[in-house]
Design a protein around this motif. Structure first.
Motif, PDB file in Angstrom:
ATOM      1  N   ILE A  52      36.300  95.616  35.905  1.00  0.00           N
ATOM      2  CA  ILE A  52      37.045  95.115  34.748  1.00  0.00           C
ATOM      3  C   ILE A  52      36.350  95.476  33.440  1.00  0.00           C
ATOM      4  O   ILE A  52      35.125  95.403  33.336  1.00  0.00           O
ATOM      5  N   ALA A  53      37.170  95.873  32.478  1.00  0.00           N
ATOM      6  CA  ALA A  53      36.678  96.193  31.142  1.00  0.00           C
ATOM      7  C   ALA A  53      37.620  95.566  30.123  1.00  0.00           C
ATOM      8  O   ALA A  53      38.827  95.491  30.345  1.00  0.00           O
ATOM      9  N   TRP A  54      37.044  95.129  29.032  1.00  0.00           N
ATOM     10  CA  TRP A  54      37.828  94.620  27.911  1.00  0.00           C
ATOM     11  C   TRP A  54      37.775  95.649  26.787  1.00  0.00           C
ATOM     12  O   TRP A  54      36.757  96.290  26.584  1.00  0.00           O
ATOM     13  N   ARG A  55      38.840  95.794  26.075  1.00  0.00           N
ATOM     14  CA  ARG A  55      39.011  96.640  24.895  1.00  0.00           C
ATOM     15  C   ARG A  55      39.147  98.115  25.181  1.00  0.00           C
ATOM     16  O   ARG A  55      40.132  98.715  24.870  1.00  0.00           O
ATOM     17  N   ARG A  56      38.127  98.730  25.759  1.00  0.00           N
ATOM     18  CA  ARG A  56      38.197 100.162  26.058  1.00  0.00           C
ATOM     19  C   ARG A  56      37.413 100.463  27.311  1.00  0.00           C
ATOM     20  O   ARG A  56      36.492  99.730  27.681  1.00  0.00           O
ATOM     21  N   LEU A  57      37.790 101.547  27.922  1.00  0.00           N
ATOM     22  CA  LEU A  57      37.189 101.956  29.183  1.00  0.00           C
ATOM     23  C   LEU A  57      36.248 103.127  28.932  1.00  0.00           C
ATOM     24  O   LEU A  57      36.633 104.102  28.293  1.00  0.00           O
ATOM     25  N   SER A  58      35.035 103.029  29.441  1.00  0.00           N
ATOM     26  CA  SER A  58      34.096 104.138  29.272  1.00  0.00           C
ATOM     27  C   SER A  58      34.298 105.178  30.365  1.00  0.00           C
ATOM     28  O   SER A  58      34.805 104.876  31.447  1.00  0.00           O
ATOM     29  N   ARG A  59      33.901 106.375  30.079  1.00  0.00           N
ATOM     30  CA  ARG A  59      33.976 107.465  31.060  1.00  0.00           C
ATOM     31  C   ARG A  59      33.138 107.115  32.287  1.00  0.00           C
ATOM     32  O   ARG A  59      33.525 107.357  33.426  1.00  0.00           O
ATOM     33  N   ARG A  60      31.995 106.519  32.050  1.00  0.00           N
ATOM     34  CA  ARG A  60      31.108 106.130  33.145  1.00  0.00           C
ATOM     35  C   ARG A  60      31.783 105.128  34.082  1.00  0.00           C
ATOM     36  O   ARG A  60      31.657 105.209  35.295  1.00  0.00           O
TER      37      ARG A  60
ATOM     38  N   ARG B  28      35.025 104.827  34.623  1.00  0.00           N
ATOM     39  CA  ARG B  28      36.017 105.566  35.416  1.00  0.00           C
ATOM     40  C   ARG B  28      35.355 106.306  36.576  1.00  0.00           C
ATOM     41  O   ARG B  28      35.823 106.255  37.713  1.00  0.00           O
ATOM     42  N   ASP B  29      34.245 106.976  36.281  1.00  0.00           N
ATOM     43  CA  ASP B  29      33.550 107.752  37.312  1.00  0.00           C
ATOM     44  C   ASP B  29      32.971 106.852  38.397  1.00  0.00           C
ATOM     45  O   ASP B  29      33.097 107.134  39.590  1.00  0.00           O
ATOM     46  N   LEU B  30      32.341 105.779  37.984  1.00  0.00           N
ATOM     47  CA  LEU B  30      31.725 104.857  38.945  1.00  0.00           C
ATOM     48  C   LEU B  30      32.787 104.179  39.814  1.00  0.00           C
ATOM     49  O   LEU B  30      32.626 104.079  41.030  1.00  0.00           O
ATOM     50  N   ALA B  31      33.869 103.752  39.198  1.00  0.00           N
ATOM     51  CA  ALA B  31      34.954 103.105  39.952  1.00  0.00           C
ATOM     52  C   ALA B  31      35.533 104.061  40.989  1.00  0.00           C
ATOM     53  O   ALA B  31      35.785 103.671  42.135  1.00  0.00           O
ATOM     54  N   LYS B  32      35.719 105.304  40.609  1.00  0.00           N
ATOM     55  CA  LYS B  32      36.250 106.300  41.543  1.00  0.00           C
ATOM     56  C   LYS B  32      35.288 106.520  42.702  1.00  0.00           C
ATOM     57  O   LYS B  32      35.695 106.569  43.866  1.00  0.00           O
ATOM     58  N   THR B  33      34.004 106.609  42.394  1.00  0.00           N
ATOM     59  CA  THR B  33      32.982 106.843  43.415  1.00  0.00           C
ATOM     60  C   THR B  33      32.930 105.725  44.449  1.00  0.00           C
ATOM     61  O   THR B  33      32.797 105.989  45.644  1.00  0.00           O
ATOM     62  N   ILE B  34      33.059 104.489  43.996  1.00  0.00           N
ATOM     63  CA  ILE B  34      32.930 103.363  44.923  1.00  0.00           C
ATOM     64  C   ILE B  34      34.283 102.838  45.420  1.00  0.00           C
ATOM     65  O   ILE B  34      34.321 101.905  46.219  1.00  0.00           O
ATOM     66  N   GLY B  35      35.354 103.399  44.935  1.00  0.00           N
ATOM     67  CA  GLY B  35      36.681 102.978  45.391  1.00  0.00           C
ATOM     68  C   GLY B  35      37.151 101.669  44.800  1.00  0.00           C
ATOM     69  O   GLY B  35      37.912 100.938  45.430  1.00  0.00           O
ATOM     70  N   ALA B  36      36.701 101.365  43.593  1.00  0.00           N
ATOM     71  CA  ALA B  36      37.119 100.122  42.928  1.00  0.00           C
ATOM     72  C   ALA B  36      38.378 100.357  42.105  1.00  0.00           C
ATOM     73  O   ALA B  36      38.587 101.434  41.557  1.00  0.00           O
ATOM     74  N   ARG B  37      39.197  99.341  42.032  1.00  0.00           N
ATOM     75  CA  ARG B  37      40.382  99.387  41.172  1.00  0.00           C
ATOM     76  C   ARG B  37      39.956  98.978  39.767  1.00  0.00           C
ATOM     77  O   ARG B  37      39.257  97.990  39.581  1.00  0.00           O
ATOM     78  N   ILE B  38      40.378  99.745  38.783  1.00  0.00           N
ATOM     79  CA  ILE B  38      40.046  99.453  37.386  1.00  0.00           C
ATOM     80  C   ILE B  38      41.105  98.542  36.787  1.00  0.00           C
ATOM     81  O   ILE B  38      42.304  98.779  36.935  1.00  0.00           O
ATOM     82  N   VAL B  39      40.625  97.504  36.100  1.00  0.00           N
ATOM     83  CA  VAL B  39      41.505  96.631  35.330  1.00  0.00           C
ATOM     84  C   VAL B  39      41.013  96.686  33.886  1.00  0.00           C
ATOM     85  O   VAL B  39      39.904  96.262  33.584  1.00  0.00           O
ATOM     86  N   LEU B  40      41.836  97.247  33.021  1.00  0.00           N
ATOM     87  CA  LEU B  40      41.515  97.309  31.597  1.00  0.00           C
ATOM     88  C   LEU B  40      42.369  96.282  30.875  1.00  0.00           C
ATOM     89  O   LEU B  40      43.601  96.292  30.980  1.00  0.00           O
ATOM     90  N   ILE B  41      41.712  95.406  30.164  1.00  0.00           N
ATOM     91  CA  ILE B  41      42.404  94.414  29.337  1.00  0.00           C
ATOM     92  C   ILE B  41      42.088  94.822  27.899  1.00  0.00           C
ATOM     93  O   ILE B  41      40.967  94.633  27.429  1.00  0.00           O
ATOM     94  N   PRO B  42      43.064  95.426  27.213  1.00  0.00           N
ATOM     95  CA  PRO B  42      42.794  96.174  25.987  1.00  0.00           C
ATOM     96  C   PRO B  42      42.697  95.378  24.687  1.00  0.00           C
ATOM     97  O   PRO B  42      42.527  95.970  23.634  1.00  0.00           O
ATOM     98  N   HIS B  43      42.763  94.084  24.741  1.00  0.00           N
ATOM     99  CA  HIS B  43      42.793  93.283  23.514  1.00  0.00           C
ATOM    100  C   HIS B  43      41.393  93.115  22.924  1.00  0.00           C
ATOM    101  O   HIS B  43      40.415  93.012  23.639  1.00  0.00           O
TER     102      HIS B  43
END
Length: 132
Positions: A8-16, A18-33
């Motif tokens: 989970i990330a708030w506001r913005r998602l870092s490239r790192r 995205r890469d780490l989530a893909k590597t470990i098979g995690a679902r990304i949840v971005l809450i952009p507020h």
């Protein structure tokens, strides 16, 4: 049983993230507020209650995100991992310091901390011995 892993990330998602989530098979949840993070807090709580993850990984530096996840960890019983970006510990502005410094001690409540480099590793070891 396959673990439910949410990054989970708030506001913005870092490239790192995205890469780490893909590597470990995690679902990304971005809450952009952005601040004051009231909407982010509410959406995070609702998502956690609905998803019931086994592992939650937080992209820091948002201190209020860490506070929310530590608070919910006790209720929902998940493993909490903090991917600690430098801005959570090293402050470039008064705004960063106000938004993050009050929450640094909550790193003790995490099950694992992820450091970006050797310097961050040494700093984070002061708060939690479980650092990679």
């Amino acid at each position: 049983m396959h673990e439910k892993v949410i990054f989970i990330a708030w506001r913005r998602l870092s490239r790192r993230t995205r890469d780490l989530a893909k590597t470990i098979g995690a679902r990304i949840v971005l809450i952009p507020h952005g601040p004051p993070y009231i909407r982010s807090y509410t959406e995070t709580i609702n998502m956690l209650k609905k998803e019931k993850p086994e592992v939650v990984i937080a992209q820091l530096p948002q201190g209020p995100l860490l506070w929310t996840l530590v608070r919910m960890k006790k209720k929902l019983r998940y493993t909490l991992v903090a991917d600690v970006h430098t801005g959570f510990i090293v402050y470039g502005s008064i705004k960063e310091k106000l938004l993050n410094k009050p929450f640094v001690k909550l790193l003790r409540e995490c099950d694992l901390l992820i450091a970006h480099n050797e310097d961050m590793y040494e700093i984070l070891r002061r708060f939690n011995e479980n650092v990679i």
